[in-house]
Design an enzyme around this catalytic site. Structure first.
Site, PDB file in Angstrom:
ATOM      1  N   HIS A 167       0.820  -1.213   0.000  1.00 30.93           N
ATOM      2  CA  HIS A 167       0.000   0.000   0.000  1.00 30.93           C
ATOM      3  C   HIS A 167       0.856   1.266   0.000  1.00 30.93           C
ATOM      4  CE1 HIS A 167      -3.229  -2.539   2.346  1.00 30.93           C
ATOM      5  NE2 HIS A 167      -3.163  -2.870   1.066  1.00 30.93           N
ATOM      6  N   PRO A 168       1.888   1.372  -0.819  1.00 32.41           N
ATOM      7  CA  PRO A 168       2.715   2.584  -0.788  1.00 32.41           C
ATOM      8  C   PRO A 168       1.973   3.783  -1.362  1.00 32.41           C
ATOM      9  CG  PRO A 168       3.394   1.186  -2.604  1.00 32.41           C
ATOM     10  CD  PRO A 168       2.370   0.406  -1.832  1.00 32.41           C
TER      11      PRO A 168
END
Length: 747
Positions: free
Chosen positions: A562-563
């Protein structure tokens, strides 16, 4: 086909095939799973050869209204919306997804292969992900039409209401508040029938519903209710709660960005041109700061293509940052190190945030409530899925979730903004479980096999415990000036002041142990009990002591992929998603999120794409009205005015996997350029004044970490039991964000 007929066919098939399962079927399943790399290689090679032969790039100058880079979660939706009324080119580095990827039950098996995945690697981490190979976290990102939506676990969660209200505070733009973004969440949804119309949309392009198979989800949710957490809709306003996971799924088939936004229109809409296997190298600029095209490599040739209106980057948090920097937009000092002329000095690549989670388990149970691959993945399971989208293959294995607040969040006065998330994975360890996990997440094979070998064949389940609001901040930099050099990614896991990220996960683990072993739903009715096997690398510590759990969390923390944040609103783009210091260039993907949402990021990325598309369309509609009223503009006007520039020296597609030296374009010197002064143009985006603060707590106020989570016994971490609000609001990058908490003060 009627449900009764399907059940009858499945029952008869089960009766016929049951004697063959141990002898023929189970070995065949393991052979197929072990051959996925070969299957993908064969598929992608054929797709590439077919594309090269039948979809040749036209010769001569090409100009589109818009160029969208990346056909993933955001790019597919953006291309869909813009191509309704404009001529759009969608460029994607990968090809078609393999048909097996649309079977939800196969999701985890297709991760970390070069044909479908960018396979990014972080630099070695000092404080987390320590059981990863070389201590490098493995970051998967989908490569191909549909992007990560063809690889992920299909979890559809928007985030918490406070996440978006916080964005509005940070940017000073209320249109990014929960009330402001809710219409865009609803507009793309075709939510299941039971959804509350105040919060959910119906009739949109993306079907969102609960899969047919939810495994142990009911017991997990009831266990949460026993501890006082409500069973609530986690895609509507909530404080804390548990719920079944919703997927982008229709008739048991994975939907995501490809099935929802590209497949229905790609053969019918003449306005949309899709180019697969197109690796974009850089954005082209004219007159100093005007984006008017891109350079890309495709099938061994380097091309340039032009946009009369805008270039839109939707390449994802890693690749968008990389492409901006390759194009001269980024931190001045870093670009000068790479001998890249500086067009706009912006903090591209900074403010990197990601969710990491500790996988806790196995938890053993006494009843057959978890998926057992050798028992349950039968021929009839495939028949059930093919005929009606039902059964275990309709699920990725992620069945339910819980989102709660830690004592640390409550001590900060943020008990209504949760910071712990649980993901229930209701499947038992199978023969190649350790190897599958090791491959998918880049973990040490020996450690995985050693840890899970005692649980193979036993009824069990896992739960991932995520630090939902991480305070650690990392960065992305270029690994070289070639477009084919891997970027330098450092998420700096567990480097926040006060070790809040670490302690919130440890507290989440302790709550989970109580929830699973001491509730009626799980502990009594299913006999759930945690393993007695110590995690490799932590055997020297007293089992389940505070020191043991700290070791466990530091070793067995895995990215949730989930960057966000590398092209944040307020520092790199404005709230219209326009890149500061440029014209006609926008970023529309997860990289613009200034702070990571509490939950998974796919749903919020869809929202950003929907809202961003609406912003773009309204802007150009207004421009066309002005043009019809006042006549064509005299500057940067007609679509073909730019023409084809003198082609600079091409980086070229790499000829082999060996390192290659790339010369700087001849049209640009190695001199650094200062971003030009803003002309009198409505399209030039100056950095705004710092947003208004919505209140900062007293700087002298401090909070104490609860005694059970206080100082560490490990020598490589300095104990830190006190922290102040002053440290929460401090920044090191020169771009203060007032009125919200951010941990940029790090070790």
């Amino acid at each position: 086909m009627g449900l009764g007929i399907v059940r009858g066919v499945v029952a008869k098939f089960q009766y016929i095939t049951k004697p063959l399962l141990p002898v023929l079927w189970v070995p065949l399943i393991y052979a197929i799973l072990g051959s996925i790399g070969l299957i993908l290689n064969f598929w992608t090679t054929g797709d590439m050869l077919n594309d090269e032969q039948h979809n040749k790039t036209p010769e001569g100058v090409e100009t589109f209204d818009f160029i969208v880079v990346g056909a993933g979660t955001a790019g597919a939706l953006v291309a869909n919306r813009l191509s309704k009324t404009h001529h759009v080119l969608l460029l994607e580095a990968g090809g078609e997804a393999n048909p097996l990827q649309f079977i939800p039950g196969f999701g985890v098996f297709f991760v970390n292969y070069p044909e479908t995945d960018w396979m990014h690697k972080t630099v070695p981490q000092k404080y987390g992900s320590l059981n990863s190979v070389n201590q490098q976290s493995s970051w998967s990102a989908g490569r191909g039409l549909g992007g990560t939506g063809t690889l992920n676990l299909m979890i559809h969660l928007r985030g918490h209401k406070n996440d978006f209200d916080n964005w509005a505070r940070i940017t000073g733009d209320p249109s990014w508040s929960w009330e402001g973004v809710l219409p865009y969440f609803k507009s793309y949804e075709d939510y299941e029938e039971s959804g509350d119309p105040r919060y959910h949309g119906f009739g949109g392009d993306l079907r969102v519903e609960q899969p047919d198979y939810v495994g142990m989800g009911p017991e997990f949710i009831r266990a949460g209710e026993e501890l006082g957490y409500s069973h609530c809709d986690l895609n509507a306003p909530f404080t804390e709660g548990f719920d079944f996971l919703k997927y982008p799924i229709k008739d048991g088939v994975r939907q995501g960005s490809y099935k929802g936004f590209l497949e229905p229109i790609r053969r019918l809409r003449k306005n949309l041109v899709i180019r697969k296997f197109a690796h974009v190298n850089r954005v082209l600029f004219k007159n100093g700061n005007v984006a008017y095209g891109v350079e890309y490599d495709r099938h061994g040739a380097t091309r340039q293509v032009f946009a009369s209106k805008e270039v839109i980057l939707s390449a994802g948090t890693v690749n968008t940052a990389k492409l901006l920097m390759l194009s001269g937009i980024g931190p001045r000092a870093h670009l000068q190190e790479q001998n890249i002329p500086v067009l706009s000095d912006l903090p591209v690549g900074e403010n990197l945030q990601d969710h990491i989670a500790a996988y806790v388990g196995p938890f053993f149970i006494d009843k057959p409530r978890a998926i057992a691959l050798e028992r349950d993945l039968t021929p009839s399971a495939f028949v059930q899925w093919f005929l009606g989208g039902k059964g275990i293959l309709s699920s990725t294995g992620a069945h339910a979730t819980g989102i709660i607040s830690s004592s640390l969040a409550k001590a900060r006065g943020e008990g209504n903004w949760p910071d712990i998330q649980y993901f229930l994975f209701g499947f038992s360890a199978f023969k190649t479980f350790g190897a599958t996990f090791a491959h998918s997440f880049g973990l040490s094979l020996d450690e995985q096999n050693k840890f899970y070998e005692h649980s193979v064949g036993k009824e069990s389940f896992l739960v991932a415990v995520s630090g939902a609001r991480p305070f650690s901040r990392g960065y992305i930099k270029l690994g070289g000036r070639s477009p084919y050099d891997s970027p330098i990614i450092d998420p700096r896991y567990f480097t926040d002041q006060g070790d809040q990220d670490l302690h919130s996960i440890i507290e989440g683990v302790k709550i989970l142990l109580y929830l699973t072993q001491n509730t009626t739903a799980l502990g009594h009715e299913l006999g759930a009990r945690y393993t007695t096997q110590s995690l490799p690398g932590c055997e020297h510590l007293q089992f389940q002591s505070d020191e043991y759990w700290e070791c466990y969390v530091r070793r067995y923390t895995v990215t949730l992929h989930h960057p966000v944040g590398t092209a944040s609103m307020g520092t790199v783009v404005d709230t219209k998603l326009r890149v500061y210091g440029t014209q006609n260039l926008r970023v529309i993907d997860a990289s613009v999120e200034p702070v990571l949402v509490v939950t998974n990021t796919q749903a919020s990325t869809f929202m950003i794409a929907e809202k961003g598309s609406d912003i773009v369309l309204k802007y150009w509609e207004e421009q066309e009205k002005k043009q019809s009223q006042y006549g064509p503009p005299t500057k940067y006007g007609a679509p073909l005015q730019y023409g084809a520039p003198q082609p600079p020296q091409s980086y070229g597609a790499p000829q082999s996997s060996s390192s290659q030296s790339y010369a700087a374009p001849q049209s640009q010197s190695s001199q650094s350029y200062v971003a030009p002064a803003a002309p009198q143009s409505s399209q030039f985006y100056q950095a705004p004044e710092p947003p208004q603060s919505y209140g900062t707590p007293e700087l002298s106020q401090s909070y104490e970490i609860p005694p059970s989570q206080s100082s560490s016994a490990n020598p490589w971490l300095k104990p830190s039991t006190m922290y102040s609000i002053a440290s929460l609001n401090s920044t090191n990058n020169g771009y203060p964000n007032t009125g919200y908490y951010t941990y940029n003060t790090v070790k």
